[in-house]
Every structure is written in structure tokens, then in C-alpha cells.
Design an enzyme around this catalytic site. Structure first.
Site, PDB file in Angstrom:
ATOM      1  N   ASN A 141      33.718  86.696  62.742  1.00 40.64           N
ATOM      2  CA  ASN A 141      35.217  87.284  62.686  1.00 40.64           C
ATOM      3  C   ASN A 141      35.289  88.409  63.665  1.00 40.64           C
ATOM      4  O   ASN A 141      36.419  88.309  64.062  1.00 40.64           O
ATOM      5  CB  ASN A 141      35.439  87.846  61.277  1.00 40.64           C
ATOM      6  CG  ASN A 141      34.687  89.094  60.717  1.00 40.64           C
ATOM      7  OD1 ASN A 141      33.558  89.094  61.219  1.00 40.64           O
ATOM      8  ND2 ASN A 141      35.163  89.792  59.973  1.00 40.64           N
ATOM      9  N   GLY A 145      27.951  89.402  56.727  1.00 42.16           N
ATOM     10  CA  GLY A 145      28.341  87.967  56.394  1.00 42.16           C
ATOM     11  C   GLY A 145      28.759  87.893  55.003  1.00 42.16           C
ATOM     12  O   GLY A 145      29.113  88.812  54.379  1.00 42.16           O
ATOM     13  N   THR A 194      28.615  87.077  50.802  1.00 41.26           N
ATOM     14  CA  THR A 194      27.898  87.436  49.730  1.00 41.26           C
ATOM     15  C   THR A 194      26.784  86.396  49.428  1.00 41.26           C
ATOM     16  O   THR A 194      25.585  86.864  49.154  1.00 41.26           O
ATOM     17  CB  THR A 194      28.767  87.948  48.592  1.00 41.26           C
ATOM     18  OG1 THR A 194      29.622  88.913  48.869  1.00 41.26           O
ATOM     19  CG2 THR A 194      27.959  88.099  47.473  1.00 41.26           C
ATOM     20  N   THR A 243      25.276  84.317  51.420  1.00 37.91           N
ATOM     21  CA  THR A 243      24.353  84.281  52.243  1.00 37.91           C
ATOM     22  C   THR A 243      23.334  85.466  52.092  1.00 37.91           C
ATOM     23  O   THR A 243      22.226  85.500  52.144  1.00 37.91           O
ATOM     24  CB  THR A 243      24.821  84.353  53.500  1.00 37.91           C
ATOM     25  OG1 THR A 243      25.777  83.342  53.662  1.00 37.91           O
ATOM     26  CG2 THR A 243      23.961  83.970  54.588  1.00 37.91           C
ATOM     27  N   GLU A 296      25.866  93.922  54.673  1.00 35.75           N
ATOM     28  CA  GLU A 296      27.460  94.227  54.558  1.00 35.75           C
ATOM     29  C   GLU A 296      28.036  92.806  54.276  1.00 35.75           C
ATOM     30  O   GLU A 296      28.111  91.757  54.971  1.00 35.75           O
ATOM     31  CB  GLU A 296      27.638  94.590  55.784  1.00 35.75           C
ATOM     32  CG  GLU A 296      27.051  95.976  56.433  1.00 35.75           C
ATOM     33  CD  GLU A 296      27.483  97.085  55.601  1.00 35.75           C
ATOM     34  OE1 GLU A 296      28.661  97.094  54.896  1.00 35.75           O
ATOM     35  OE2 GLU A 296      26.656  97.979  55.654  1.00 35.75           O
ATOM     36  N   CYS A 341      36.870  91.996  57.419  1.00 35.10           N
ATOM     37  CA  CYS A 341      36.517  92.108  55.839  1.00 35.10           C
ATOM     38  C   CYS A 341      37.192  93.412  55.284  1.00 35.10           C
ATOM     39  O   CYS A 341      36.954  93.501  54.196  1.00 35.10           O
ATOM     40  CB  CYS A 341      34.810  92.603  55.785  1.00 35.10           C
ATOM     41  SG  CYS A 341      34.405  93.596  56.999  1.00 35.10           S
ATOM     42  N   GLU A 368      26.152 101.397  56.960  1.00 33.32           N
ATOM     43  CA  GLU A 368      25.868 101.479  58.704  1.00 33.32           C
ATOM     44  C   GLU A 368      26.530 102.607  59.216  1.00 33.32           C
ATOM     45  O   GLU A 368      27.316 103.337  58.520  1.00 33.32           O
ATOM     46  CB  GLU A 368      26.445 100.055  59.225  1.00 33.32           C
ATOM     47  CG  GLU A 368      25.701  99.131  58.589  1.00 33.32           C
ATOM     48  CD  GLU A 368      26.132  97.632  59.643  1.00 33.32           C
ATOM     49  OE1 GLU A 368      27.167  97.459  59.551  1.00 33.32           O
ATOM     50  OE2 GLU A 368      25.165  96.618  59.532  1.00 33.32           O
TER      51      GLU A 368
HETATM   52  P1  NDP Z   1      28.043  83.915  56.839  1.00 34.25           P
HETATM   53  O1  NDP Z   1      27.252  84.457  55.486  1.00 34.25           O
HETATM   54  O2  NDP Z   1      28.238  82.262  56.583  1.00 34.25           O
HETATM   55  O3  NDP Z   1      27.291  84.048  58.026  1.00 34.25           O
HETATM   56  C1  NDP Z   1      26.728  85.169  58.647  1.00 34.25           C
HETATM   57  C2  NDP Z   1      25.603  85.197  59.589  1.00 34.25           C
HETATM   58  O4  NDP Z   1      24.592  84.559  58.649  1.00 34.25           O
HETATM   59  C3  NDP Z   1      25.986  83.954  60.530  1.00 34.25           C
HETATM   60  O5  NDP Z   1      25.246  84.367  61.639  1.00 34.25           O
HETATM   61  C4  NDP Z   1      25.149  82.825  59.965  1.00 34.25           C
HETATM   62  O6  NDP Z   1      24.853  81.864  60.858  1.00 34.25           O
HETATM   63  C5  NDP Z   1      23.871  83.576  59.337  1.00 34.25           C
HETATM   64  N1  NDP Z   1      23.487  82.881  58.153  1.00 34.25           N
HETATM   65  C6  NDP Z   1      24.087  81.908  57.286  1.00 34.25           C
HETATM   66  N2  NDP Z   1      22.947  81.530  56.483  1.00 34.25           N
HETATM   67  C7  NDP Z   1      21.953  82.156  56.702  1.00 34.25           C
HETATM   68  C8  NDP Z   1      20.436  82.207  56.084  1.00 34.25           C
HETATM   69  N3  NDP Z   1      20.310  81.306  55.020  1.00 34.25           N
HETATM   70  N4  NDP Z   1      19.560  83.031  56.683  1.00 34.25           N
HETATM   71  C9  NDP Z   1      19.780  83.773  57.643  1.00 34.25           C
HETATM   72  N5  NDP Z   1      21.090  83.862  58.224  1.00 34.25           N
HETATM   73  C10 NDP Z   1      21.954  83.000  57.881  1.00 34.25           C
HETATM   74  O7  NDP Z   1      29.487  84.558  57.008  1.00 34.25           O
HETATM   75  P2  NDP Z   1      30.679  84.463  57.954  1.00 34.25           P
HETATM   76  O8  NDP Z   1      30.012  83.982  59.415  1.00 34.25           O
HETATM   77  O9  NDP Z   1      31.302  83.168  57.404  1.00 34.25           O
HETATM   78  O10 NDP Z   1      31.424  85.696  58.188  1.00 34.25           O
HETATM   79  C11 NDP Z   1      32.386  85.656  57.013  1.00 34.25           C
HETATM   80  C12 NDP Z   1      31.932  86.778  55.869  1.00 34.25           C
HETATM   81  O11 NDP Z   1      31.384  87.971  56.409  1.00 34.25           O
HETATM   82  C13 NDP Z   1      33.062  86.954  54.943  1.00 34.25           C
HETATM   83  O12 NDP Z   1      32.482  86.990  53.445  1.00 34.25           O
HETATM   84  C14 NDP Z   1      33.340  88.535  55.165  1.00 34.25           C
HETATM   85  O13 NDP Z   1      33.672  89.263  54.257  1.00 34.25           O
HETATM   86  C15 NDP Z   1      31.816  88.915  55.790  1.00 34.25           C
HETATM   87  N6  NDP Z   1      32.072  90.171  56.419  1.00 34.25           N
HETATM   88  C16 NDP Z   1      31.549  91.515  55.895  1.00 34.25           C
HETATM   89  C17 NDP Z   1      31.682  92.392  56.587  1.00 34.25           C
HETATM   90  C18 NDP Z   1      31.340  93.783  56.222  1.00 34.25           C
HETATM   91  O14 NDP Z   1      31.254  94.769  56.795  1.00 34.25           O
HETATM   92  N7  NDP Z   1      31.023  94.083  54.970  1.00 34.25           N
HETATM   93  C19 NDP Z   1      32.394  92.548  58.072  1.00 34.25           C
HETATM   94  C20 NDP Z   1      32.827  91.235  58.509  1.00 34.25           C
HETATM   95  C21 NDP Z   1      32.575  90.179  57.830  1.00 34.25           C
HETATM   96  P3  NDP Z   1      25.713  80.524  61.040  1.00 34.25           P
HETATM   97  O15 NDP Z   1      27.182  81.074  61.458  1.00 34.25           O
HETATM   98  O16 NDP Z   1      25.169  80.135  62.377  1.00 34.25           O
HETATM   99  O17 NDP Z   1      25.393  79.689  60.075  1.00 34.25           O
END
Ligand code: NDP
Length: 481
Positions: A149, A225, A227, A229, A247, A281, A460
Site C-alpha cells: 500500500n 502486512g 493479520t 500473514t 504491524e 492501514c 516502530e
Molecule cells: P500481506 O500480509 O499479504 O503481505 C505483506 C508482505 O508479506 C508482502 O511482502 C507479502 O509478499 C509477504 N508475505 C505474504 N505471505 C508471507 C509469508 N507466509 N511469509 C513471509 N512473508 C509473506 O499484506 P498486503 O501486502 O496485502 O498489505 C495489506 C495489509 O497490510 C493490510 O492488512 C493492512 O492493514 C496491513 N498494513 C498494516 C500497516 C501497519 O502499520 N499496521 C501499514 C500498512 C499495511 P507478497 O505480496 O509477495 O505475497
């Protein structure tokens, strides 16, 4: 364009030679390919990072600070290229990438370049007996995994403190938005950044990401990312006692009392609902409005939202761009259908939008406002992460607190009131890590950033991140009789 991994200061193809398509969300077309890396690529990165750690960890805070400044300078030098790449890769308006994403990536490196020179540790003096001091040492090789994002913004938010603290890094951007991380590796190359200190491995989360998390030599994982994941990552990392900063998702309440500064609230609420197509987020997706102003707010808000027409992100006047992927668009739209099944009434938006011209097949959603739902239905409990908000009236502080705190998430809350005592009461009783009163998204990088409940573990920002990326070691020196 073929993106390559950046390992040991060199651009390298993935070991298996496999690539994944990368799409432009505004057109729905493939425009580049990225390595489909796996554990073999991660193993090479770990080898490089291990060798580099020997020098990087002891070269001194001032030297590391200078390198971080050079990274910031390198991004600044290519500012336009970074902003255009972020907009194209993610679908966000170019104006947003220019105003927020890229300046913040620069600030992240600049901030930690300064912070590491101010970082200190504790000493504990015991009268007539001993003195303790706490060494803060880098952890070793750390993994930084970030979402799509705010691609470079969040990527650099992890890498900067990790490097500043003396660690070497294996970082993976989201497979959906790899481009600015790739450009960052180009900057590393241009400035001759010490090889092996920062390694960027591209690929799928379930493949490359998981290999980083599982590698025994990776000492800590900083992850932003979803929850689910985060749960998966914790299930692999926690049993081997890796340090974890998670996060995760959110479902933030935006609570509006009748005594607020109405015009400022209205203007900001449009932003906090739909900035970056609602894919931040910290966006407030559940809007609770005190009953005396509910009808007025509904009318005015819907009026403003109608003016937000999605358009080509590349045009400077565009305020709403594309959502990040076809599957994400389908997911968001499925929540609009769910809302209708749950009794919600769509006041504006609620459909896929097709702009004219080159973006006709892009992944756009008309900004959506829904009313008539219970605070406890699925639409109001689950994270949608798109341009969809719900509005609901309330009568008392206790009532709105019970709504606000009812989800499994606890990242942020927005509060609009000019009643000082009420703002204090509410701030104390809201279950979340961040609260904005009469504003939204003002960020001081020194402050702790993170959530409670299923929104994550750890903080963070500021010295919190430097503490996460270092291990405290107490040294006790006896000096008594
Ligand atoms: P994901 O959880 O799908 O992915 C985040 C990252 O983790 C990506 O690089 C992804 O790779 C990687 N990933 C996925 N599966 C695995 C695994 N099993 N092991 C290790 N790494 C993995 O999130 P999104 O990219 O869809 O992002 C959106 C989410 O992020 C929303 O839920 C949002 O709320 C959250 N978010 C939270 C923030 C916070 O500060 N709390 C800030 C911004 C977003 P790939 O994309 O290549 O699959």
C-alpha cells in the site's frame, strides 16, 4: 523490464530462472517481471549479509549515519523517477506519491541517520557495590518484509533503523509493488553502498518471504502486512525465538462529536476515508457520528464524496487512483455485496468504475459510503482496506466506545471534539496504539507507532525501532570491598 534481485552488491537473476508478471493497476496490463525467488536466493543473500556484518556492525554509528544520508540523497536525486514508478506500480495518484510516499522514504533514511547518532543506553549504579551498564549491540542479519500500500515508504521505514543499528538486511517488498525497491537497489549501486549490507530479494510472500522468516541465521523479522500473514510468520519465527515486530491490519473508528470544528472535520474525514483509495492501514473506515449532526454530516459527506471521481493516476489533478490488483478489487467489491446482504444502504459508489481512455480496463472503484449497518456486523468487523466506509449514529460516549472497541483490531482511532475532558476520557478508553484528536495522519517520526490486539505486536518509530533492532546486554562491574 526485467527486475533483478540485489544480492552482495550485484544484480542477479533468480537461481531457478523463474519470473512473475508485474501489472500496472491503472491499465490492468503487465509492464514488467520480477524474480520468483525461493530459499536458494535467500541463502545467497544470507551468505552475503553474514560476511558484510563483520564490518558493518563495527564501522561506527557516524559512518552508518553517512551512508543513510547518501541513500536519502540518492532517492532525492531521482525524485521524479521514484514518484512516477510508485504511482505506476501501485495505482496511486502521482500527486500522492510526490507529496507523501517519496518524501517520507527520504525522511525515513534522514531521520535514522540522525537518530543513531543520538541513541544511548542505560547505566544503573548500585551504591558501594557495582555499576551496571547496558550495551546495545546489533542483532546480526534481519529480515524486513513490507506490503504494497505504501511501498517505498514502509520498506524504508524498516530498513533504515535496521541498518542504522548495525545489522545487515534481507528485505522483500510486496510482489505486487516491487518497482521502487528495485530503484532503491539502483541507488545503492550508484553510490557504491557497501556490498552485502542491504540485500533485496523479490518474489512471493509464501516462497521468498517465508524463506527469509524460516532461515536460521535471520535473527529478527520486522513485518508489516495482513493479520493472517502475521499469524503465519509468528508461527514459524516464535518457536525458534526470533525477535518479531508485527504491524498488522486495522479497522479504525472515526468518532465525530457534535461539538467538533465541523468544516475541518468534514474535509479531513474525506481524506481519512479515501486517501490512497482507502488503502492505508490508518484510514478511518467506521465513521460514528453523534446523532444531532448525523443527518447533516450524511448529506455533506456524500456530496463531497460524489466529487471524488477515479481517474488516471498519472494525471497531476487526479485525487483517486486505481486499487492495487484485480483480486483486491474483487475482494473490496465483495464486501459491498456483503454490506447489502447485511442490510446496508449504499449512499454513493459501490461499483467498479471504468475511466475513459488508457485506463478503461484498470482496477478502479467508485468511493463508497454505506449506512444502516450494525456496528457488530461482518462489514463493520472485518478489514476491507479499500475505498469503502460505513456511517453510523450514536448517542453517548459509552455507546460509541463499545462500538469502537468491538473489533479484533486496535491500530488507530480518530476523534473529533472540542471538549477537552471528553477527548482525554476517550483517549484513555480506546483500545488502540495511535489516536488522532482533531486531525489525521500527523506523523512525528519520534513517536511509537503500532497497534494492539490483532493489529500487531511491538512498536516502530523513534528509538523503539532502534531498541528492536539491537540486543541489550548488561555488564555488571563490582567495585565494592
Ligand atoms: P500481506 O500480509 O499479504 O503481505 C505483506 C508482505 O508479506 C508482502 O511482502 C507479502 O509478499 C509477504 N508475505 C505474504 N505471505 C508471507 C509469508 N507466509 N511469509 C513471509 N512473508 C509473506 O499484506 P498486503 O501486502 O496485502 O498489505 C495489506 C495489509 O497490510 C493490510 O492488512 C493492512 O492493514 C496491513 N498494513 C498494516 C500497516 C501497519 O502499520 N499496521 C501499514 C500498512 C499495511 P507478497 O505480496 O509477495 O505475497
Amino acid at each position: 523490464m526485467l527486475i533483478q534481485n540485489y544480492i552482495n552488491g550485484a544484480f542477479v537473476a533468480p537461481v531457478r530462472g523463474m519470473y512473475i508478471d508485474n501489472f500496472e493497476p491503472a491499465t490492468g496490463e503487465v509492464y514488467s517481471q520480477i524474480p520468483d525467488s525461493d530459499e536458494e536466493d535467500v541463502a545467497l543473500a544470507v551468505e552475503a549479509a553474514e560476511t558484510a556484518f563483520a564490518e558493518w556492525s563495527v564501522c561506527g554509528a557516524e559512518t552508518r549515519s553517512l551512508w543513510l544520508e547518501k541513500l536519502a540523497e540518492g532517492i532525492r536525486k531521482h525524485f521524479d523517477m521514484f514518484a512516477e514508478a510508485e504511482s505506476k506500480d501501485n495505482g496511486k495518484p502521482i500527486s500522492l506519491a510526490q507529496r507523501v510516499d517519496i518524501p517520507r522514504a527520504i525522511s525515513n533514511f534522514e531521520f535514522y541517520a540522525k537518530a543513531i547518532t543520538q541513541f544511548s543506553s542505560n547505566a544503573h549504579y548500585m551504591e558501594n557495590k557495582a555499576i551496571n551498564y547496558t550495551l546495545r549491540q546489533p542483532l546480526g542479519i534481519v529480515g524486513c518484509i513490507s506490503p504494497w500500500n505504501l511501498p517505498l515508504y514502509l520498506f524504508s521505514w524498516k530498513i533504515a533503523p535496521a541498518l542504522a543499528a548495525g545489522n545487515t538486511v534481507i528485505a522483500k517488498p510486496s510482489e505486487i509493488t516491487p518497482m521502487t525497491a528495485y530503484l532503491l537497489s539502483k541507488v545503492c549501486d550508484e553510490i557504491s553502498f557497501p556490498k552485502g549490507v542491504l540485500n533485496i530479494v523479490h518474489g512471493l510472500g509464501t516462497n521468498a518471504g517465508q524463506a527469509i522468516v524460516a532461515h536460521p541465521k535471520v535473527k529478527a523479522i520486522s513485518f508489516t502486512g495482513g493479520t493472517s500473514t502475521g499469524e503465519k510468520i509468528a508461527s514459524i519465527a516464535a518457536p525458534v525465538f526470533k525477535k518479531l515486530s508485527l504491524e498488522l491490519g486495522g479497522k479504525n473508528p472515526n468518532i465525530i462529536f457534535a461539538d467538533c470544528d465541523y468544516e475541518k472535520m468534514l474535509q479531513t474525514t474525506v481524506q481519512s476515508s479515501f486517501a490512497n483509495q482507502g488503502q492505508i492501514c490508518l484510514c478511518g473506515s467506521r465513521i460514528f457520528v453523534e446523532r444531532p449532526i448525523y443527518e447533516k454530516f450524511k448529506k455533506d459527506f456524500v456530496e463531497r464524496v460524489k466529487q471524488l471521481i477515479p481517474a488516471d493516476p498519472n494525471k497531476k489533478e487526479t485525487k483517486i487512483g486505481a486499487v492495487v490488483s484485480a483480486s483486491h478489487m474483487e475482494k473490496v467489491l465483495s464486501y459491498v455485496e456483503l454490506a447489502k446482504e447485511e442490510g446496508g444502504v449504499v449512499l454513493v459508489g459501490g461499483y467498479r468504475y471504468n475511466p475513459e481512455g488508457r485506463c478503461a480496463n484498470g482496477w478502479f472503484i467508485a468511493p463508497t459510503v454505506i449506512e444502516g449497518l450494525s456496528a457488530f456486523c461482518r462489514t463493520n468487523q472485518e478489514e476491507i482496506f479499500g475505498p469503502v466506509v460505513t456511517i453510523m449514529p450514536f448517542d453517548t460516549e459509552e455507546e460509541v466506545l463499545s462500538y469502537a472497541n468491538s473489533t479484533k483490531y486496535g491500530l488507530a482511532a480518530i476523534l473529533w471534539t472540542n471538549h477537552l475532558a471528553r477527548s482525554q476520557r476517550m483517549a484513555q478508553h480506546l483500545h488502540c496504539g495511535i489516536i488522532w484528536v482533531n486531525c489525521w495522519l500527523i506523523r512525528d517520526l519520534r513517536t511509537p507507532f503500532g497497534g494492539v490486539k490483532s493489529s500487531g505486536v511491538g512498536r516502530e518509530g523513534g528509538f523503539d525501532a532502534l531498541e528492536f533492532f539491537t540486543e541489550p546486554k548488561n555488564v555488571c562491574i563490582y567495585y565494592g570491598e
